[in-house]
Design a protein around this motif. Sequence first.
Motif, PDB file in Angstrom:
ATOM      1  N   MET A 100       0.818  -1.190   0.000  1.00  0.00           N
ATOM      2  CA  MET A 100       0.000   0.000   0.000  1.00  0.00           C
ATOM      3  C   MET A 100       0.865   1.258   0.000  1.00  0.00           C
ATOM      4  SD  MET A 100      -3.095   1.398   0.036  1.00  0.00           S
ATOM      5  CE  MET A 100      -4.153   0.014   0.318  1.00  0.00           C
ATOM      6  N   ILE A 101       1.894   1.281   0.863  1.00  0.00           N
ATOM      7  CA  ILE A 101       2.740   2.471   0.945  1.00  0.00           C
ATOM      8  C   ILE A 101       3.380   2.761  -0.407  1.00  0.00           C
ATOM      9  CG2 ILE A 101       4.852   3.436   1.941  1.00  0.00           C
ATOM     10  CD1 ILE A 101       4.195   1.981   4.515  1.00  0.00           C
ATOM     11  N   ASP A 102       3.824   1.717  -1.075  1.00  0.00           N
ATOM     12  CA  ASP A 102       4.529   1.927  -2.338  1.00  0.00           C
ATOM     13  C   ASP A 102       3.675   2.713  -3.335  1.00  0.00           C
ATOM     14  OD1 ASP A 102       2.783  -0.238  -2.517  1.00  0.00           O
ATOM     15  OD2 ASP A 102       4.197  -1.537  -3.553  1.00  0.00           O
ATOM     16  N   HIS A 103       2.448   2.277  -3.537  1.00  0.00           N
ATOM     17  CA  HIS A 103       1.564   2.949  -4.501  1.00  0.00           C
ATOM     18  C   HIS A 103       1.195   4.355  -4.022  1.00  0.00           C
ATOM     19  CE1 HIS A 103      -1.560   3.653  -7.422  1.00  0.00           C
ATOM     20  NE2 HIS A 103      -2.401   3.916  -6.428  1.00  0.00           N
ATOM     21  N   ARG A 104       0.830   4.476  -2.749  1.00  0.00           N
ATOM     22  CA  ARG A 104       0.389   5.770  -2.221  1.00  0.00           C
ATOM     23  C   ARG A 104       1.534   6.796  -2.236  1.00  0.00           C
ATOM     24  NH1 ARG A 104      -4.634   5.918   1.029  1.00  0.00           N
ATOM     25  NH2 ARG A 104      -5.959   4.445  -0.089  1.00  0.00           N
ATOM     26  N   LEU A 105       2.729   6.347  -1.941  1.00  0.00           N
ATOM     27  CA  LEU A 105       3.874   7.247  -1.956  1.00  0.00           C
ATOM     28  C   LEU A 105       4.104   7.795  -3.363  1.00  0.00           C
ATOM     29  CD1 LEU A 105       6.267   8.605  -0.584  1.00  0.00           C
ATOM     30  CD2 LEU A 105       7.575   6.512  -0.970  1.00  0.00           C
ATOM     31  N   LYS A 106       4.021   6.924  -4.347  1.00  0.00           N
ATOM     32  CA  LYS A 106       4.223   7.345  -5.736  1.00  0.00           C
ATOM     33  C   LYS A 106       3.136   8.335  -6.158  1.00  0.00           C
ATOM     34  CE  LYS A 106       5.384   5.349 -10.201  1.00  0.00           C
ATOM     35  NZ  LYS A 106       5.633   4.079 -10.891  1.00  0.00           N
ATOM     36  N   VAL A 107       1.891   8.058  -5.798  1.00  0.00           N
ATOM     37  CA  VAL A 107       0.786   8.959  -6.126  1.00  0.00           C
ATOM     38  C   VAL A 107       1.002  10.319  -5.468  1.00  0.00           C
ATOM     39  CG1 VAL A 107      -1.691   9.373  -5.754  1.00  0.00           C
ATOM     40  CG2 VAL A 107      -0.907   7.137  -6.543  1.00  0.00           C
ATOM     41  N   ALA A 108       1.368  10.315  -4.203  1.00  0.00           N
ATOM     42  CA  ALA A 108       1.586  11.566  -3.479  1.00  0.00           C
ATOM     43  C   ALA A 108       2.746  12.351  -4.079  1.00  0.00           C
ATOM     44  CB  ALA A 108       1.841  11.281  -2.002  1.00  0.00           C
ATOM     45  N   ASN A 130      13.129   2.333  -4.026  1.00  0.00           N
ATOM     46  CA  ASN A 130      12.873   1.087  -3.298  1.00  0.00           C
ATOM     47  C   ASN A 130      11.548   1.139  -2.542  1.00  0.00           C
ATOM     48  OD1 ASN A 130      15.143  -0.315  -4.142  1.00  0.00           O
ATOM     49  ND2 ASN A 130      16.381   0.373  -2.407  1.00  0.00           N
ATOM     50  N   TYR A 131      11.229   2.295  -1.949  1.00  0.00           N
ATOM     51  CA  TYR A 131       9.943   2.449  -1.270  1.00  0.00           C
ATOM     52  C   TYR A 131       8.803   2.284  -2.274  1.00  0.00           C
ATOM     53  CZ  TYR A 131      12.474   4.728   2.628  1.00  0.00           C
ATOM     54  OH  TYR A 131      13.319   5.034   3.666  1.00  0.00           O
ATOM     55  N   GLU A 132       8.934   2.967  -3.416  1.00  0.00           N
ATOM     56  CA  GLU A 132       7.863   2.972  -4.405  1.00  0.00           C
ATOM     57  C   GLU A 132       7.705   1.626  -5.116  1.00  0.00           C
ATOM     58  OE1 GLU A 132       8.216   6.285  -7.089  1.00  0.00           O
ATOM     59  OE2 GLU A 132       7.841   7.744  -5.501  1.00  0.00           O
ATOM     60  N   ASN A 133       8.745   0.842  -5.167  1.00  0.00           N
ATOM     61  CA  ASN A 133       8.683  -0.469  -5.802  1.00  0.00           C
ATOM     62  C   ASN A 133       8.391  -1.591  -4.812  1.00  0.00           C
ATOM     63  OD1 ASN A 133       9.170   0.317  -8.518  1.00  0.00           O
ATOM     64  ND2 ASN A 133      11.311   0.673  -7.979  1.00  0.00           N
ATOM     65  N   GLY A 134       8.239  -1.236  -3.548  1.00  0.00           N
ATOM     66  CA  GLY A 134       7.919  -2.225  -2.532  1.00  0.00           C
ATOM     67  C   GLY A 134       9.085  -3.078  -2.094  1.00  0.00           C
ATOM     68  N   HIS A 135      10.306  -2.672  -2.442  1.00  0.00           N
ATOM     69  CA  HIS A 135      11.488  -3.444  -2.045  1.00  0.00           C
ATOM     70  C   HIS A 135      11.891  -3.169  -0.599  1.00  0.00           C
ATOM     71  CE1 HIS A 135      11.935  -4.910  -6.068  1.00  0.00           C
ATOM     72  NE2 HIS A 135      12.093  -3.700  -6.564  1.00  0.00           N
ATOM     73  N   SER A 136      11.472  -2.021  -0.077  1.00  0.00           N
ATOM     74  CA  SER A 136      11.717  -1.695   1.327  1.00  0.00           C
ATOM     75  C   SER A 136      10.623  -0.747   1.786  1.00  0.00           C
ATOM     76  CB  SER A 136      13.101  -1.059   1.520  1.00  0.00           C
ATOM     77  OG  SER A 136      13.193   0.171   0.832  1.00  0.00           O
ATOM     78  N   THR A 137      10.525  -0.592   3.089  1.00  0.00           N
ATOM     79  CA  THR A 137       9.532   0.321   3.646  1.00  0.00           C
ATOM     80  C   THR A 137      10.238   1.358   4.509  1.00  0.00           C
ATOM     81  OG1 THR A 137       9.162  -1.144   5.522  1.00  0.00           O
ATOM     82  CG2 THR A 137       7.652  -1.368   3.668  1.00  0.00           C
ATOM     83  N   PRO A 138       9.689   2.559   4.524  1.00  0.00           N
ATOM     84  CA  PRO A 138      10.331   3.619   5.320  1.00  0.00           C
ATOM     85  C   PRO A 138      10.177   3.370   6.818  1.00  0.00           C
ATOM     86  CG  PRO A 138       8.313   4.435   4.275  1.00  0.00           C
ATOM     87  CD  PRO A 138       8.538   3.051   3.774  1.00  0.00           C
ATOM     88  N   SER A 139      11.143   3.844   7.570  1.00  0.00           N
ATOM     89  CA  SER A 139      11.042   3.804   9.028  1.00  0.00           C
ATOM     90  C   SER A 139       9.888   4.718   9.443  1.00  0.00           C
ATOM     91  CB  SER A 139      12.340   4.309   9.667  1.00  0.00           C
ATOM     92  OG  SER A 139      12.500   5.697   9.385  1.00  0.00           O
ATOM     93  N   ASN A 140       9.477   4.616  10.680  1.00  0.00           N
ATOM     94  CA  ASN A 140       8.412   5.497  11.171  1.00  0.00           C
ATOM     95  C   ASN A 140       8.788   6.960  11.025  1.00  0.00           C
ATOM     96  OD1 ASN A 140       6.888   3.273  11.854  1.00  0.00           O
ATOM     97  ND2 ASN A 140       7.485   3.310  14.005  1.00  0.00           N
ATOM     98  N   GLU A 141      10.025   7.284  11.353  1.00  0.00           N
ATOM     99  CA  GLU A 141      10.480   8.667  11.255  1.00  0.00           C
ATOM    100  C   GLU A 141      10.456   9.145   9.802  1.00  0.00           C
ATOM    101  OE1 GLU A 141      12.220   6.232  12.839  1.00  0.00           O
ATOM    102  OE2 GLU A 141      11.887   6.825  14.914  1.00  0.00           O
ATOM    103  N   MET A 142      10.910   8.287   8.896  1.00  0.00           N
ATOM    104  CA  MET A 142      10.910   8.647   7.479  1.00  0.00           C
ATOM    105  C   MET A 142       9.480   8.775   6.957  1.00  0.00           C
ATOM    106  SD  MET A 142      12.433   9.524   4.711  1.00  0.00           S
ATOM    107  CE  MET A 142      14.175   9.153   4.841  1.00  0.00           C
ATOM    108  N   TYR A 172      -2.833   8.362   5.208  1.00  0.00           N
ATOM    109  CA  TYR A 172      -3.031   8.204   3.760  1.00  0.00           C
ATOM    110  C   TYR A 172      -1.974   7.256   3.190  1.00  0.00           C
ATOM    111  CZ  TYR A 172      -2.998   8.915  -1.209  1.00  0.00           C
ATOM    112  OH  TYR A 172      -3.011   8.681  -2.559  1.00  0.00           O
ATOM    113  N   LEU A 173      -0.714   7.484   3.529  1.00  0.00           N
ATOM    114  CA  LEU A 173       0.359   6.653   2.980  1.00  0.00           C
ATOM    115  C   LEU A 173       0.212   5.194   3.406  1.00  0.00           C
ATOM    116  CD1 LEU A 173       3.456   9.020   3.368  1.00  0.00           C
ATOM    117  CD2 LEU A 173       2.142   8.522   1.293  1.00  0.00           C
ATOM    118  N   LEU A 174      -0.298   4.964   4.603  1.00  0.00           N
ATOM    119  CA  LEU A 174      -0.464   3.601   5.106  1.00  0.00           C
ATOM    120  C   LEU A 174      -1.755   2.941   4.620  1.00  0.00           C
ATOM    121  CD1 LEU A 174       0.737   4.177   8.776  1.00  0.00           C
ATOM    122  CD2 LEU A 174       1.931   2.866   6.996  1.00  0.00           C
ATOM    123  N   GLY A 175      -2.610   3.715   3.980  1.00  0.00           N
ATOM    124  CA  GLY A 175      -3.856   3.164   3.471  1.00  0.00           C
ATOM    125  C   GLY A 175      -4.995   3.159   4.470  1.00  0.00           C
TER     126      GLY A 175
END
Length: 117
Positions: free
Chosen positions: A1-9, A33-45, A59-62
Amino acid sequence: MIDHRLKVARKNNKLTQEQLAQKVQTTKGTISNYENGHSTPSNEMLVLLARTLNTSTDYLLGNTDKFNYDISQDEAEFQAFANNPELSVFYKELPGSDEEAVERLRKIWEIIKYEKK
């Protein structure tokens, strides 16, 4: 979810991966990597990305479909807190406190909130 939402944002803000990376002080590869789902951002990021993209972590988390986030409201609330002489001590002194003191304060605050309910 984050990957797609991050790219849209990011695209909604008309930013390239490189531009977003510069704003959040990371690399284009990390954003990719975030946008392709290869990794996820830390809470701070995640918080930094949401603020930079004028959206919410929910929103980013869906958790919500509401994209826009009223940062001005948060800023106004923060300024009221930071400029309140009785509360500003927390804003000014808390970051320099040790982790144990911060955790004790957090627990005390949870007790106070629970008592109000």
